[in-house]
Design a protein around this motif. Sequence first.
Motif, PDB file in Angstrom:
ATOM      1  N   GLU A  34       0.816  -1.213   0.000  1.00  0.00           N
ATOM      2  CA  GLU A  34       0.000   0.000   0.000  1.00  0.00           C
ATOM      3  C   GLU A  34       0.854   1.269   0.000  1.00  0.00           C
ATOM      4  O   GLU A  34       0.485   2.282  -0.593  1.00  0.00           O
ATOM      5  CB  GLU A  34      -0.929   0.004   1.222  1.00  0.00           C
ATOM      6  CG  GLU A  34      -2.051  -1.020   1.148  1.00  0.00           C
ATOM      7  CD  GLU A  34      -3.033  -0.730   0.017  1.00  0.00           C
ATOM      8  OE1 GLU A  34      -3.200   0.452  -0.339  1.00  0.00           O
ATOM      9  OE2 GLU A  34      -3.621  -1.688  -0.514  1.00  0.00           O
ATOM     10  N   GLU A  35       1.996   1.214   0.682  1.00  0.00           N
ATOM     11  CA  GLU A  35       2.813   2.424   0.824  1.00  0.00           C
ATOM     12  C   GLU A  35       3.672   2.714  -0.410  1.00  0.00           C
ATOM     13  O   GLU A  35       4.340   3.748  -0.482  1.00  0.00           O
ATOM     14  CB  GLU A  35       3.721   2.309   2.059  1.00  0.00           C
ATOM     15  CG  GLU A  35       4.798   1.232   1.971  1.00  0.00           C
ATOM     16  CD  GLU A  35       4.309  -0.137   2.431  1.00  0.00           C
ATOM     17  OE1 GLU A  35       5.170  -1.009   2.658  1.00  0.00           O
ATOM     18  OE2 GLU A  35       3.077  -0.328   2.555  1.00  0.00           O
ATOM     19  N   VAL A  36       3.675   1.816  -1.397  1.00  0.00           N
ATOM     20  CA  VAL A  36       4.497   1.981  -2.599  1.00  0.00           C
ATOM     21  C   VAL A  36       3.641   2.535  -3.727  1.00  0.00           C
ATOM     22  O   VAL A  36       2.512   2.085  -3.948  1.00  0.00           O
ATOM     23  CB  VAL A  36       5.134   0.635  -3.012  1.00  0.00           C
ATOM     24  CG1 VAL A  36       5.850   0.759  -4.344  1.00  0.00           C
ATOM     25  CG2 VAL A  36       6.090   0.142  -1.935  1.00  0.00           C
ATOM     26  N   GLU A  37       4.162   3.499  -4.431  1.00  0.00           N
ATOM     27  CA  GLU A  37       3.458   4.057  -5.582  1.00  0.00           C
ATOM     28  C   GLU A  37       3.316   3.002  -6.678  1.00  0.00           C
ATOM     29  O   GLU A  37       4.291   2.347  -7.049  1.00  0.00           O
ATOM     30  CB  GLU A  37       4.206   5.269  -6.136  1.00  0.00           C
ATOM     31  CG  GLU A  37       3.526   5.917  -7.337  1.00  0.00           C
ATOM     32  CD  GLU A  37       4.315   7.076  -7.920  1.00  0.00           C
ATOM     33  OE1 GLU A  37       3.881   7.641  -8.941  1.00  0.00           O
ATOM     34  OE2 GLU A  37       5.376   7.408  -7.346  1.00  0.00           O
ATOM     35  N   ARG A  38       2.127   2.848  -7.206  1.00  0.00           N
ATOM     36  CA  ARG A  38       1.881   1.851  -8.257  1.00  0.00           C
ATOM     37  C   ARG A  38       2.356   2.399  -9.596  1.00  0.00           C
ATOM     38  O   ARG A  38       1.937   3.476 -10.010  1.00  0.00           O
ATOM     39  CB  ARG A  38       0.406   1.477  -8.299  1.00  0.00           C
ATOM     40  CG  ARG A  38      -0.050   0.881  -6.973  1.00  0.00           C
ATOM     41  CD  ARG A  38      -1.373   0.191  -7.039  1.00  0.00           C
ATOM     42  NE  ARG A  38      -1.637  -0.472  -5.762  1.00  0.00           N
ATOM     43  CZ  ARG A  38      -2.333  -1.588  -5.622  1.00  0.00           C
ATOM     44  NH1 ARG A  38      -2.846  -2.170  -6.693  1.00  0.00           N
ATOM     45  NH2 ARG A  38      -2.529  -2.134  -4.441  1.00  0.00           N
ATOM     46  N   THR A  39       3.193   1.600 -10.257  1.00  0.00           N
ATOM     47  CA  THR A  39       3.835   2.081 -11.478  1.00  0.00           C
ATOM     48  C   THR A  39       3.447   1.323 -12.735  1.00  0.00           C
ATOM     49  O   THR A  39       3.860   1.699 -13.829  1.00  0.00           O
ATOM     50  CB  THR A  39       5.365   2.026 -11.316  1.00  0.00           C
ATOM     51  OG1 THR A  39       5.744   0.738 -10.806  1.00  0.00           O
ATOM     52  CG2 THR A  39       5.858   3.088 -10.349  1.00  0.00           C
ATOM     53  N   GLY A  66       6.598  -1.513  -7.119  1.00  0.00           N
ATOM     54  CA  GLY A  66       5.366  -0.821  -7.476  1.00  0.00           C
ATOM     55  C   GLY A  66       4.572  -1.445  -8.600  1.00  0.00           C
ATOM     56  O   GLY A  66       3.591  -0.852  -9.068  1.00  0.00           O
TER      57      GLY A  66
END
Length: 300
Positions: A34-39, A66
């Motif tokens: 959740e804390e990682v930006e989705r790329t 991500g």
Amino acid sequence: MSRPPSLCLPPRTRVRRLETDRGPFTVLDCAPPEEVERTGTVLLVPGFLGSKEDFLPLLRHLGAAGYRAVAVDGRGQHETPGPADEDAYAQHELAADVLAQTAALAAAPLHLVGHSMGALIARAAVLSSAPPLPWTSLTLMGSGPAAVRPEQRKRVRLLIDWLPLLGKEALWQEMRKEDHGSGELPAEVAAFLHRRWLNTVPQQLTATGRRLVTEPDRVAELAAVPLPKLVLSGSDDYAWPVPWQDEMAVRLAADRAVIDGAGHSPNVDRPAETAGALVAFWQSVGARGRTAGAASGRRA
């Protein structure tokens, strides 16, 4: 054959059915923290004798970067059912399955990665797709320009010839006699490999095996497709020699990554390094797109 060192699912990974207009496919679906930006999203296509579990070691690394990673069992492969009809596993049929899986994911950016025979199927999917292409990039992992090297052709032909004569269980026992490395596997992994072999539809094995020994060179066709490409291999690939893959990358004008200490399955042998090479490529693709967009804006 790729051999995952463990069958433990990484965090945020679930086994589920991916519903498509060509039927359901069993997948491993790994979400980023959740804390990682989705790329982006990655569709992972396994090879001959393989399954979605071939990518288990990669999933947590891709998620940490991500990316949502979706590894699929193709039709007739392990936990995805398929008919007892060899025509159902013709390459154009398997390529159409990849297109259906892509559409079902409905994700952008979406990166397509095929390993070994899966790379040949992914290539066929790209070549059969009309523009605009639904993928952001294509990675050919542990695969080559055409059929496997002559020594491997002999092994695959023997498998195809003996399968209908011996049956799957007897042939598996014969294959184990020739495979001295299998005794080093954890018991649960050895049992999984046996179960996967028995689960996979014989006609799927025969049809894809024939393709491995007869695949034509379609590099020039693929080179003409305006899609960023990466050729990734281990430094010691027994199926397609590394120099063949080097030359293919040049002909494709593709990025090239060689994973030191890895064999035919860098996704299993060196998953962290393989994920690093994939992520670096995808990031470079994104940077190229932003640069091209900025240049286009300036011209306008």
